[in-house]
Motif scaffolding. Structure first.
Motif, PDB file in Angstrom:
ATOM      1  N   LYS A   1       0.846  -1.189   0.000  1.00  0.00           N
ATOM      2  CA  LYS A   1       0.000   0.000   0.000  1.00  0.00           C
ATOM      3  C   LYS A   1       0.879   1.235   0.000  1.00  0.00           C
ATOM      4  O   LYS A   1       1.808   1.349   0.789  1.00  0.00           O
ATOM      5  N   SER A   2       0.576   2.157  -0.887  1.00  0.00           N
ATOM      6  CA  SER A   2       1.318   3.403  -0.918  1.00  0.00           C
ATOM      7  C   SER A   2       0.752   4.359   0.128  1.00  0.00           C
ATOM      8  O   SER A   2      -0.329   4.136   0.677  1.00  0.00           O
TER       9      SER A   2
ATOM     10  N   GLN B   1      -3.852   7.086   2.882  1.00  0.00           N
ATOM     11  CA  GLN B   1      -4.535   8.368   3.108  1.00  0.00           C
ATOM     12  C   GLN B   1      -5.968   8.302   2.579  1.00  0.00           C
ATOM     13  O   GLN B   1      -6.905   8.737   3.248  1.00  0.00           O
ATOM     14  N   LEU B   2      -6.140   7.735   1.398  1.00  0.00           N
ATOM     15  CA  LEU B   2      -7.479   7.618   0.822  1.00  0.00           C
ATOM     16  C   LEU B   2      -8.367   6.736   1.690  1.00  0.00           C
ATOM     17  O   LEU B   2      -9.530   7.068   1.949  1.00  0.00           O
TER      18      LEU B   2
ATOM     19  N   GLU C   1      -9.470   8.689   4.690  1.00  0.00           N
ATOM     20  CA  GLU C   1     -10.495   9.683   4.349  1.00  0.00           C
ATOM     21  C   GLU C   1     -11.860   9.014   4.152  1.00  0.00           C
ATOM     22  O   GLU C   1     -12.875   9.504   4.646  1.00  0.00           O
TER      23      GLU C   1
ATOM     24  N   LYS D   1      -0.472   7.172  -0.440  1.00  0.00           N
ATOM     25  CA  LYS D   1      -1.723   7.713  -0.982  1.00  0.00           C
ATOM     26  C   LYS D   1      -2.891   6.760  -0.732  1.00  0.00           C
ATOM     27  O   LYS D   1      -3.998   7.186  -0.435  1.00  0.00           O
ATOM     28  N   ASP D   2      -2.641   5.457  -0.872  1.00  0.00           N
ATOM     29  CA  ASP D   2      -3.689   4.466  -0.608  1.00  0.00           C
ATOM     30  C   ASP D   2      -4.147   4.541   0.840  1.00  0.00           C
ATOM     31  O   ASP D   2      -5.346   4.507   1.122  1.00  0.00           O
TER      32      ASP D   2
END
Length: 59
Positions: free
Chosen positions: A20-21, A26-27, A30, A23-24
């Motif tokens: 998982k990056s 963080q998304l 959210e 960004k993944d």
């Protein structure tokens, strides 16, 4: 406990586990913070995008 040596010597195919990056993560955070009705809308939209992608690749 006794293990059969043949079992231990058997080669196994390893699978690659996607990482998982940032960004993944963080998304996910959210989306997780959304109210249930909005999470459902996000889920429905993702399903729509997958359907749309499938239609494009079928052409």
């Amino acid at each position: 406990m006794h293990w059969d040596q043949n079992l231990l010597n058997t080669p196994y195919d390893l699978i690659e586990v996607p990482t998982k990056s940032a960004k993944d993560v963080q998304l996910f955070a959210e989306i997780s913070s959304l109210p249930a009705n909005l999470k459902q809308e996000v889920s429905d939209f993702v399903a729509f995008l997958k359907y749309k992608k499938k239609q494009k690749t079928a052409v």
